[in-house]
Design a protein around this motif. Structure first.
Motif, mmCIF file in Angstrom:
data_model
loop_
_atom_site.group_PDB
_atom_site.id
_atom_site.type_symbol
_atom_site.label_atom_id
_atom_site.label_comp_id
_atom_site.label_asym_id
_atom_site.label_seq_id
_atom_site.Cartn_x
_atom_site.Cartn_y
_atom_site.Cartn_z
ATOM 1 N N LEU A 117 0.816 -1.219 0.000
ATOM 2 C CA LEU A 117 0.000 0.000 0.000
ATOM 3 C C LEU A 117 0.848 1.267 0.000
ATOM 4 O O LEU A 117 0.301 2.372 -0.083
ATOM 5 C CB LEU A 117 -0.903 0.013 1.246
ATOM 6 N N LYS A 118 2.165 1.115 0.071
ATOM 7 C CA LYS A 118 3.057 2.274 0.125
ATOM 8 C C LYS A 118 3.278 2.830 -1.278
ATOM 9 O O LYS A 118 3.544 2.085 -2.221
ATOM 10 C CB LYS A 118 4.396 1.900 0.768
ATOM 11 N N ARG A 119 3.157 4.145 -1.407
ATOM 12 C CA ARG A 119 3.311 4.810 -2.700
ATOM 13 C C ARG A 119 4.307 5.965 -2.563
ATOM 14 O O ARG A 119 4.360 6.642 -1.531
ATOM 15 C CB ARG A 119 1.970 5.394 -3.179
ATOM 16 N N GLY A 120 5.091 6.157 -3.602
ATOM 17 C CA GLY A 120 6.033 7.269 -3.622
ATOM 18 C C GLY A 120 6.113 7.853 -5.023
ATOM 19 O O GLY A 120 6.151 7.109 -6.011
ATOM 20 N N TYR A 121 6.126 9.174 -5.138
ATOM 21 C CA TYR A 121 6.192 9.847 -6.442
ATOM 22 C C TYR A 121 7.073 11.083 -6.327
ATOM 23 O O TYR A 121 7.189 11.690 -5.259
ATOM 24 C CB TYR A 121 4.792 10.262 -6.910
ATOM 25 N N GLN A 122 7.691 11.427 -7.449
ATOM 26 C CA GLN A 122 8.463 12.668 -7.519
ATOM 27 C C GLN A 122 7.818 13.561 -8.568
ATOM 28 O O GLN A 122 7.677 13.172 -9.726
ATOM 29 C CB GLN A 122 9.920 12.391 -7.887
ATOM 30 N N PHE A 123 7.384 14.729 -8.117
ATOM 31 C CA PHE A 123 6.754 15.712 -9.004
ATOM 32 C C PHE A 123 7.795 16.769 -9.370
ATOM 33 O O PHE A 123 8.501 17.277 -8.497
ATOM 34 C CB PHE A 123 5.583 16.412 -8.311
ATOM 35 N N VAL A 149 12.714 18.662 -2.657
ATOM 36 C CA VAL A 149 14.079 18.218 -2.934
ATOM 37 C C VAL A 149 14.981 19.445 -3.051
ATOM 38 O O VAL A 149 14.670 20.397 -3.757
ATOM 39 C CB VAL A 149 14.146 17.386 -4.232
ATOM 40 N N GLY A 150 16.078 19.424 -2.326
ATOM 41 C CA GLY A 150 16.974 20.578 -2.369
ATOM 42 C C GLY A 150 16.763 21.507 -1.206
ATOM 43 O O GLY A 150 17.690 22.168 -0.748
ATOM 44 N N GLY A 151 15.523 21.585 -0.729
ATOM 45 C CA GLY A 151 15.208 22.373 0.447
ATOM 46 C C GLY A 151 15.713 23.801 0.395
ATOM 47 O O GLY A 151 15.404 24.563 -0.537
ATOM 48 N N GLU A 152 16.552 24.159 1.364
ATOM 49 C CA GLU A 152 17.032 25.537 1.475
ATOM 50 C C GLU A 152 17.973 25.922 0.338
ATOM 51 O O GLU A 152 18.244 27.107 0.125
ATOM 52 C CB GLU A 152 17.744 25.728 2.820
ATOM 53 N N VAL A 186 9.562 17.862 -5.827
ATOM 54 C CA VAL A 186 9.089 17.422 -4.515
ATOM 55 C C VAL A 186 8.872 15.916 -4.517
ATOM 56 O O VAL A 186 8.474 15.325 -5.530
ATOM 57 C CB VAL A 186 7.774 18.124 -4.105
ATOM 58 N N ASP A 187 9.174 15.302 -3.363
ATOM 59 C CA ASP A 187 8.895 13.887 -3.157
ATOM 60 C C ASP A 187 7.604 13.762 -2.358
ATOM 61 O O ASP A 187 7.446 14.408 -1.313
ATOM 62 C CB ASP A 187 10.031 13.213 -2.393
ATOM 63 N N VAL A 188 6.684 12.934 -2.855
ATOM 64 C CA VAL A 188 5.388 12.716 -2.199
ATOM 65 C C VAL A 188 5.271 11.246 -1.846
ATOM 66 O O VAL A 188 5.450 10.379 -2.709
ATOM 67 C CB VAL A 188 4.221 13.135 -3.113
ATOM 68 N N THR A 189 5.014 10.962 -0.565
ATOM 69 C CA THR A 189 4.829 9.576 -0.127
ATOM 70 C C THR A 189 3.554 9.458 0.693
ATOM 71 O O THR A 189 3.172 10.387 1.407
ATOM 72 C CB THR A 189 6.020 9.097 0.720
ATOM 73 N N TYR A 190 2.910 8.310 0.577
ATOM 74 C CA TYR A 190 1.704 8.047 1.374
ATOM 75 C C TYR A 190 1.376 6.566 1.303
ATOM 76 O O TYR A 190 1.964 5.817 0.497
ATOM 77 C CB TYR A 190 0.516 8.869 0.865
ATOM 78 N N GLU A 191 0.474 6.150 2.164
ATOM 79 C CA GLU A 191 -0.084 4.803 2.095
ATOM 80 C C GLU A 191 -1.501 4.913 1.546
ATOM 81 O O GLU A 191 -2.301 5.729 2.029
ATOM 82 C CB GLU A 191 -0.135 4.157 3.480
#
Length: 444
Positions: free
Chosen positions: A11-17, A95-98, A108-113
């Protein structure tokens, strides 16, 4: 916006936008142009501030808004396209933050279940047993006698009779600490029932055996946690005069008693008592029926559970049980409470049943009406006398609190829907058998 899958396990999902810098700049430009006619700045007429100056003055803030809007839009579009329903709020990390600067792509990295697909539950074979208890004449009489005790009056005892627990004394008293009278420590013709524990510990016990006309020096110590800090832990003396000793007299079981409780006559009051008792029995019976149904539902279907939901539920169970075992601690400075395997097992059951009931409710278009929510809020508000308005405002402004009120109503409506379609037999039992069945629930 470019989307790349980075995780797809269970059920774990990860995406990079990725939002190209040029697209982000276009959004910022559009927002500034939209705002330009209303902007006023020293040295320029309203709406005539140059775009370059607007970018310098407001660019960073508008850029932040544009970035958040782009992420929210991308995530919404992705969820609509994928059909995923996140178990909890997705985690979004830039990603990269400051180190990010204007002109860079936004990544951006997006993760969720994702919530699992719930298999169709075959409810056609569900069989349940409803326990039925009728209020006996003896139970009605017992409840009626308890009402009579609550409506008791007091009659003067014979002159010279010593008082005992349950008697009412009419007293005058003056309380002092260190020889000084204190506010609230003086009263005249005060009716005190011995054994009621309505005064500070030790006061009433010193009046047992007193007679009308006695003058007694009652010596007590205020509790350390007494509500008035100036008196807490202090020794006090109450100069007390006993003016009357009265014996309790239960009210007669007659029409006059009935009228005191809003009934036309004694038979009508008995009828009301019988209805109330049987309503209580029905409520207890429903608890047993509901537990039996949930036990059956728990075995009907099997599906993966989001770890995040199970962990959150296990944490809540552990926290709640800790406070039940430590009722003296009302704060939350007790450190982290580690859920046990038993907590996690119970959490899995609750999450599984919660998801299943939600699915059944959705498929059968079961909803909680505004009227039902209003009634729930009114019931809850009664627990905060004098603060009802503040409670209403809190509920209106707090979606999470609204959900906490809505969830049990929805669950009960789904349970009722399932019970209506199930095969339900009835079994007559005694009040004692019903009580044992309720006690058994607490031991599971």
């Amino acid at each position: 916006m470019q989307v790349k899958e980075t995780q797809n396990e269970g059920l774990k999902r990860g995406y990079q936008f990725t939002l190209p810098a040029a697209d982000l700049a276009t959004q910022v430009e559009a927002k500034l142009k939209e705002a330009q006619p209303e902007v006023e700045m020293k040295g320029f007429r309203k709406g005539k501030v140059p775009m370059a100056l607007l970018k310098k003055q407001f660019g960073p803030r508008v850029m932040g808004d544009a970035m958040q809007e782009a992420i929210d839009t991308a995530l919404k579009s992705h969820l609509e396209a994928s059909g995923d329903r996140p178990a909890l709020q997705p985690k979004v990390e830039m990603v990269g933050g400051e180190n990010w600067k204007e002109g860079d792509d936004l990544v951006v990295d997006v993760t969720y279940e994702a919530l699992p697909a719930i298999p169709e539950a075959d409810l056609s074979g569900v069989e349940l047993e409803r326990l039925v208890v009728s209020a006996s004449d003896e139970q009605v009489t017992e409840a009626l006698e308890n009402l009579a005790k609550n409506a008791q009056s007091f009659e003067d005892r014979k002159k010279g009779t010593k008082s005992k627990d349950g008697d009412q004394l009419v007293i005058d008293f003056k309380g002092s600490v260190d020889g000084e009278l204190f506010d609230g420590g003086t009263a005249e013709d005060y009716p005190l029932v011995l054994g009621s524990n309505s005064f500070i510990p030790g006061f009433e016990a010193q009046l047992v055996g007193a007679k009308a006309g006695d003058e007694i020096k009652v010596e007590v110590k205020f509790p350390e946690d007494y509500g008035h800090p100036a008196l807490a832990g202090k020794d006090a003396v109450f100069e007390t005069t006993v003016k009357a000793v009265k014996a309790p007299k239960a009210a007669e079981l007659d029409d006059e008693l009935a009228k005191k409780f809003g009934a036309d006559d004694l038979e009508a009051l008995k009828g009301q008592i019988r209805e109330r008792l049987e309503a209580e029995y029905q409520g207890a019976s429903r608890q047993i029926l509901k537990r039996a149904l949930l036990d059956k539902l728990d075995t009907l279907v099997s599906f993966d559970l989001p770890d995040s939901l199970v962990e959150a539920e296990a944490g809540q169970i552990a926290h709640q049980l800790w406070h039940e075992e430590n009722p003296e601690d009302h704060g939350h400075n007790h450190g982290e409470i580690e859920p046990t395997d038993e907590h996690k097992k119970l959490a899995e059951r609750r999450v599984r049943l919660g998801l299943l009931l939600a699915e059944i409710g959705q498929k059968n278009e079961i909803t909680v009406s505004d009227q039902e929510m209003t009634q729930a809020v009114l019931r809850q508000a009664r627990q905060y006398p004098g603060q009802e308005r503040a409670f209403f405002e809190f509920i209106q402004q707090n979606p999470q609190a609204q959900q906490q009120l809505r969830a049990p109503i929805f669950e009960d409506k789904v349970v009722d829907h399932i019970v209506e379609g199930a095969k339900v037999s009835e079994k007559s039992v005694t009040k004692e058998e019903l009580e044992k069945a309720i006690e058994a629930l607490d031991q599971l």
